[in-house]
Every structure is written in structure tokens, then in C-alpha cells.
Design a protein around this motif. Structure first.
Motif, PDB file in Angstrom:
ATOM      1  N   LEU A  67    -103.265  28.821 -10.217  1.00  0.00           N
ATOM      2  CA  LEU A  67    -102.969  29.978  -9.371  1.00  0.00           C
ATOM      3  C   LEU A  67    -103.527  29.798  -7.964  1.00  0.00           C
ATOM      4  O   LEU A  67    -102.944  30.279  -6.987  1.00  0.00           O
ATOM      5  N   LEU A  68    -104.650  29.102  -7.850  1.00  0.00           N
ATOM      6  CA  LEU A  68    -105.264  28.880  -6.543  1.00  0.00           C
ATOM      7  C   LEU A  68    -104.642  27.702  -5.804  1.00  0.00           C
ATOM      8  O   LEU A  68    -105.042  27.412  -4.673  1.00  0.00           O
ATOM      9  N   SER A  69    -103.705  27.027  -6.443  1.00  0.00           N
ATOM     10  CA  SER A  69    -103.076  25.854  -5.833  1.00  0.00           C
ATOM     11  C   SER A  69    -101.596  26.052  -5.547  1.00  0.00           C
ATOM     12  O   SER A  69    -100.958  25.167  -4.990  1.00  0.00           O
ATOM     13  N   GLY A  70    -101.048  27.184  -5.956  1.00  0.00           N
ATOM     14  CA  GLY A  70     -99.647  27.464  -5.658  1.00  0.00           C
ATOM     15  C   GLY A  70     -98.657  26.918  -6.657  1.00  0.00           C
ATOM     16  O   GLY A  70     -97.486  26.746  -6.319  1.00  0.00           O
ATOM     17  N   VAL A  71     -99.083  26.674  -7.889  1.00  0.00           N
ATOM     18  CA  VAL A  71     -98.139  26.165  -8.887  1.00  0.00           C
ATOM     19  C   VAL A  71     -97.043  27.181  -9.206  1.00  0.00           C
ATOM     20  O   VAL A  71     -95.860  26.824  -9.229  1.00  0.00           O
ATOM     21  N   PRO A  72     -97.355  28.479  -9.424  1.00  0.00           N
ATOM     22  CA  PRO A  72     -96.295  29.407  -9.829  1.00  0.00           C
ATOM     23  C   PRO A  72     -95.584  30.113  -8.677  1.00  0.00           C
ATOM     24  O   PRO A  72     -94.795  31.025  -8.914  1.00  0.00           O
ATOM     25  N   PHE A  73     -95.844  29.716  -7.434  1.00  0.00           N
ATOM     26  CA  PHE A  73     -95.171  30.384  -6.321  1.00  0.00           C
ATOM     27  C   PHE A  73     -95.011  29.415  -5.158  1.00  0.00           C
ATOM     28  O   PHE A  73     -95.672  28.372  -5.094  1.00  0.00           O
ATOM     29  N   ALA A  74     -94.108  29.770  -4.247  1.00  0.00           N
ATOM     30  CA  ALA A  74     -93.883  28.958  -3.052  1.00  0.00           C
ATOM     31  C   ALA A  74     -94.991  29.239  -2.044  1.00  0.00           C
ATOM     32  O   ALA A  74     -95.204  30.383  -1.639  1.00  0.00           O
ATOM     33  N   LEU A  75     -95.688  28.203  -1.646  1.00  0.00           N
ATOM     34  CA  LEU A  75     -96.845  28.377  -0.770  1.00  0.00           C
ATOM     35  C   LEU A  75     -96.464  28.921   0.600  1.00  0.00           C
ATOM     36  O   LEU A  75     -97.264  29.611   1.241  1.00  0.00           O
ATOM     37  N   ASP A  76     -95.257  28.622   1.060  1.00  0.00           N
ATOM     38  CA  ASP A  76     -94.861  29.076   2.394  1.00  0.00           C
ATOM     39  C   ASP A  76     -94.369  30.515   2.400  1.00  0.00           C
ATOM     40  O   ASP A  76     -94.025  31.039   3.457  1.00  0.00           O
ATOM     41  N   ARG A  77     -94.330  31.178   1.231  1.00  0.00           N
ATOM     42  CA  ARG A  77     -93.853  32.555   1.154  1.00  0.00           C
ATOM     43  C   ARG A  77     -94.981  33.566   0.995  1.00  0.00           C
ATOM     44  O   ARG A  77     -94.718  34.744   0.789  1.00  0.00           O
ATOM     45  N   ARG A  96     -90.009  35.709 -14.439  1.00  0.00           N
ATOM     46  CA  ARG A  96     -89.199  36.854 -14.862  1.00  0.00           C
ATOM     47  C   ARG A  96     -89.952  38.172 -14.757  1.00  0.00           C
ATOM     48  O   ARG A  96     -89.387  39.183 -14.333  1.00  0.00           O
ATOM     49  N   PHE A  97     -91.225  38.182 -15.149  1.00  0.00           N
ATOM     50  CA  PHE A  97     -91.970  39.441 -15.162  1.00  0.00           C
ATOM     51  C   PHE A  97     -92.737  39.676 -13.858  1.00  0.00           C
ATOM     52  O   PHE A  97     -92.663  40.758 -13.282  1.00  0.00           O
ATOM     53  N   ALA A  98     -93.483  38.688 -13.390  1.00  0.00           N
ATOM     54  CA  ALA A  98     -94.280  38.875 -12.175  1.00  0.00           C
ATOM     55  C   ALA A  98     -93.450  38.730 -10.903  1.00  0.00           C
ATOM     56  O   ALA A  98     -93.875  39.183  -9.836  1.00  0.00           O
ATOM     57  N   LYS A  99     -92.288  38.081 -10.997  1.00  0.00           N
ATOM     58  CA  LYS A  99     -91.386  37.913  -9.848  1.00  0.00           C
ATOM     59  C   LYS A  99     -92.071  37.200  -8.682  1.00  0.00           C
ATOM     60  O   LYS A  99     -91.987  37.624  -7.528  1.00  0.00           O
ATOM     61  N   PHE A 100     -92.765  36.109  -8.972  1.00  0.00           N
ATOM     62  CA  PHE A 100     -93.390  35.335  -7.908  1.00  0.00           C
ATOM     63  C   PHE A 100     -92.314  34.692  -7.036  1.00  0.00           C
ATOM     64  O   PHE A 100     -91.254  34.304  -7.529  1.00  0.00           O
ATOM     65  N   PRO A 101     -92.576  34.561  -5.723  1.00  0.00           N
ATOM     66  CA  PRO A 101     -91.557  34.006  -4.821  1.00  0.00           C
ATOM     67  C   PRO A 101     -91.335  32.514  -5.060  1.00  0.00           C
ATOM     68  O   PRO A 101     -92.282  31.754  -5.273  1.00  0.00           O
ATOM     69  N   ALA A 102     -90.069  32.111  -5.015  1.00  0.00           N
ATOM     70  CA  ALA A 102     -89.712  30.713  -5.231  1.00  0.00           C
ATOM     71  C   ALA A 102     -89.104  30.061  -4.002  1.00  0.00           C
ATOM     72  O   ALA A 102     -88.790  28.874  -4.029  1.00  0.00           O
ATOM     73  N   GLY A 103     -88.916  30.824  -2.931  1.00  0.00           N
ATOM     74  CA  GLY A 103     -88.302  30.244  -1.742  1.00  0.00           C
ATOM     75  C   GLY A 103     -86.842  29.928  -1.991  1.00  0.00           C
ATOM     76  O   GLY A 103     -86.135  30.654  -2.691  1.00  0.00           O
ATOM     77  N   HIS A 104     -86.378  28.809  -1.443  1.00  0.00           N
ATOM     78  CA  HIS A 104     -84.970  28.447  -1.611  1.00  0.00           C
ATOM     79  C   HIS A 104     -84.728  27.594  -2.844  1.00  0.00           C
ATOM     80  O   HIS A 104     -83.591  27.200  -3.114  1.00  0.00           O
ATOM     81  N   LEU A 105     -85.780  27.305  -3.612  1.00  0.00           N
ATOM     82  CA  LEU A 105     -85.640  26.510  -4.827  1.00  0.00           C
ATOM     83  C   LEU A 105     -85.449  27.415  -6.037  1.00  0.00           C
ATOM     84  O   LEU A 105     -85.906  28.558  -6.053  1.00  0.00           O
ATOM     85  N   LYS A 106     -84.780  26.902  -7.044  1.00  0.00           N
ATOM     86  CA  LYS A 106     -84.720  27.604  -8.316  1.00  0.00           C
ATOM     87  C   LYS A 106     -86.125  27.636  -8.915  1.00  0.00           C
ATOM     88  O   LYS A 106     -86.875  26.667  -8.810  1.00  0.00           O
ATOM     89  N   TYR A 107     -86.455  28.757  -9.560  1.00  0.00           N
ATOM     90  CA  TYR A 107     -87.840  28.920  -9.996  1.00  0.00           C
ATOM     91  C   TYR A 107     -88.294  27.831 -10.972  1.00  0.00           C
ATOM     92  O   TYR A 107     -89.405  27.307 -10.828  1.00  0.00           O
ATOM     93  N   PRO A 108     -87.499  27.433 -11.975  1.00  0.00           N
ATOM     94  CA  PRO A 108     -87.963  26.338 -12.849  1.00  0.00           C
ATOM     95  C   PRO A 108     -88.206  25.040 -12.086  1.00  0.00           C
ATOM     96  O   PRO A 108     -89.137  24.288 -12.411  1.00  0.00           O
TER      97      PRO A 108
END
Length: 299
Positions: free
Chosen positions: A224-234, A92-104
Motif C-alpha cells: 500500500l505504501l508503494s502504490g501496488v493497488p493504485f496508479a501513483l500519478d493519480r 471492485r470495492f475500494a475503487k482505487f484509481p487505475a489511470g489509463h490502464l486496466k486495473y488487473p
């Protein structure tokens, strides 16, 4: 001479079983041979001690939730609370990219394998020091301690998997079944990664107790270094290649693809991650075997 200078194996005797004067049978032949030059796991020996391994795992499972109010429910509450924090802060705050999936859905798909890895790495890294009373008194394959430490969190992962299924059902996200069959392979990759790193850290922790303080700090930034909170392909390609050297990014990308229908991992980047896993495992095993003869003296 230490217990790792020689390897002991059982063999079937070539001659008939002999009875001694007391009438007892002496059909067991013990062969003592020098340790191999290259590090090995000695799978037959581990299989011989399989009941002890299961005892270690069951002991750790019981101790984990002993004297807690909600008991094993923590295996469900921890990923749920962490999911809420990630969704609020990064979604919600940082707006990390989620790709085509819902963020949760994206977050829970990376959170479960990451929490398994973090728990495994912490337990395996401390395993030799935690088992010092056994290490200094009796012989058993020392590698059983870090191995049990990476197997114990599988129980938590199995229970917390229901949280992931609930989130997937809520957002109507389901895996494609041919890809879902590969999901256990990515979990096994996380296990091997944790085991290799745990072998190295457990041996290092015997000599330098700073390890038990440094590992939690490293684990704070690992998601954060493994891509848990964001889509790695974005993220930019440059950063994708940098993160490819982190095996957990390969695990998370593969797990999301298998279970959530996300983007398939790039084969070249996945190959880099697999190569790092192999090097990490062999390096950890080599360091563990070379340090093993001094465990009882330094612990």
C-alpha cells in the motif's frame, strides 16, 4: 583477531616460482593487509567465491519447494491468487484509481516487483542466522549469505513473469520497446534496495531476534505504501512526494512505464528514490561490516 580485521588477497609474485625440497611449486603469494576504513564489497573476493554463491542460490531454490505438492507451480499460483484478491478488494470495492490502464494490468505490473522485493528482504534479513552452522565454523565472505538470498527469488520472478505476460495479452497491453529496454534496470534497483536493507536486517537479527517478527508486519503494509493497488500519478502531489522516499514506489512506477506503457516516472521523484537506495545500501553495508566480527560470538 577476527576474520574481518584483515583482508587476504592473492597476487602474482615478483620473483620466479620456487620449488621446495619436496618438489612442490610455491608460486602463490598471499598478501595480508588491514581492512579498509570505508566499507567495501571486495568484489575480487566475491568473484573468488562465486561457486559458493551459486551453491547457496541453488540450495535455496531446492529447499523452497521441497516436499510440496505442486512444487514450482507455486511461483505461478501465488501471483495469480494475489491478483484476484487485489482486483476484488481494491478494484471492485475500494475503487482505487487505475489511470489509463486496466486495473488487473496495473496490479500485476506492481505485484511482481513487490513480491520479488518482499521475498528477497525476508530471506536476506534471516540469512546470517539461518546460516549459523556455517558462520560459526568456517571462513567465507559473510556477505554471500544475504547476496544469495536476494538472487534466489529471481528464479521465482522469472517464472511468475509468464503470469504478467498472460494478463497483458488478455487485455491487449504491450510495452513500447524503447522503454521496455529499461525494465531490467528497475528490477536491478529493487535488487539493490533489498540487498542494502537485507545487509542491515541480517546483522541486526544476529543481536535482536525480534527482527524476524517485525519484518513480516512491515511487509503487510508495504504494498500500500508503494502504490501496488493504485496508479501513483493519480494521487495528490503531496502524497506522491511522501511515497517518493520509498524506493519501491520508484521501482513500481518505472516497471509499469517500461512494461505496460504507463506514465513515465517523474525525474525529480525518481531522483529522491535513487538517493534513498544509495543511502540504504551504504548504510546497510557499513552496519554489516561493523557487526561482522561479532557474528560468530553472538549467533
Amino acid at each position: 583477531m577476527t576474520d574481518t580485521d584483515l583482508r587476504i588477497r592473492e597476487a602474482i609474485p615478483a620473483r620466479p616460482i620456487v620449488h621446495d625440497e619436496g618438489g612442490s611449486r610455491s608460486g602463490r603469494l598471499v598478501v595480508i593487509e588491514p581492512a579498509r576504513r570505508w566499507p567495501r564489497l571486495y568484489v575480487p573476493e566475491l568473484w573468488h567465491y562465486r561457486e559458493l554463491l551459486l551453491t547457496f542460490v541453488w540450495r535455496d531454490v531446492k529447499v523452497r519447494y521441497k516436499q510440496t505438492l505442486v512444487g514450482v507451480a507455486w511461483a505461478l499460483l501465488v501471483p495469480m491468487f494475489t491478483l484476484v484478491v487485489y482486483v476484488v478488494v481494491y478494484g471492485r470495492f475500494a475503487k482505487f484509481p487505475a489511470g489509463h490502464l486496466k486495473y488487473p494490468v496495473l496490479v500485476i505490473g506492481g505485484l511482481l516487483p513487490m513480491q520479488y522485493f518482499m521475498s528477497s528482504l525476508t530471506g536476506s534479513g534471516m540469512s546470517i542466522v539461518s546460516g549459523s552452522s556455517l558462520v560459526s565454523k568456517v571462513y567465507f565472505p559473510r556477505v554471500l549469505l544475504p547476496l544469495a538470498a536476494v538472487l534466489t527469488p529471481v528464479v521465482d520472478f522469472t517464472m511468475s513473469f509468464s503470469v504478467m505476460l498472460g494478463v497483458m495479452a488478455w487485455f491487449h497491453t504491450w510495452p513500447s520497446w524503447p522503454a521496455a529496454l529499461l525494465a531490467p534496470a528497475f528490477l536491478a534497483l529493487a535488487l539493490i534496495t533489498a540487498f542494502g536493507a537485507g545487509l542491515f536486517l541480517s546483522a541486526l537479527n544476529v543481536r535482536f531476534r525480534d527482527v524476524q517478527y517485525a519484518v513480516p508486519v512491515f511487509l503487510q503494509v508495504l504494498p500500500l505504501l508503494s502504490g501496488v493497488p493504485f496508479a501513483l500519478d493519480r494521487i495528490p502531489q503531496k502524497w506522491q512526494w511522501i511515497l517518493a522516499f520509498n524506493p519501491m514506489s520508484t521501482v513500481i512506477a518505472g516497471w509499469r512505464w517500461a512494461m505496460l506503457g504507463g506514465t513515465a516516472p517523474d525525474p525529480a521523484k525518481a531522483a529522491v528514490g535513487l538517493a534513498v537506495v544509495v543511502l540504504l545500501f551504504l548504510g546497510g553495508l557499513t552496519f554489516f561490516r561493523s557487526s561482522e566480527p561479532r557474528f560468530a560470538d553472538n549467533i
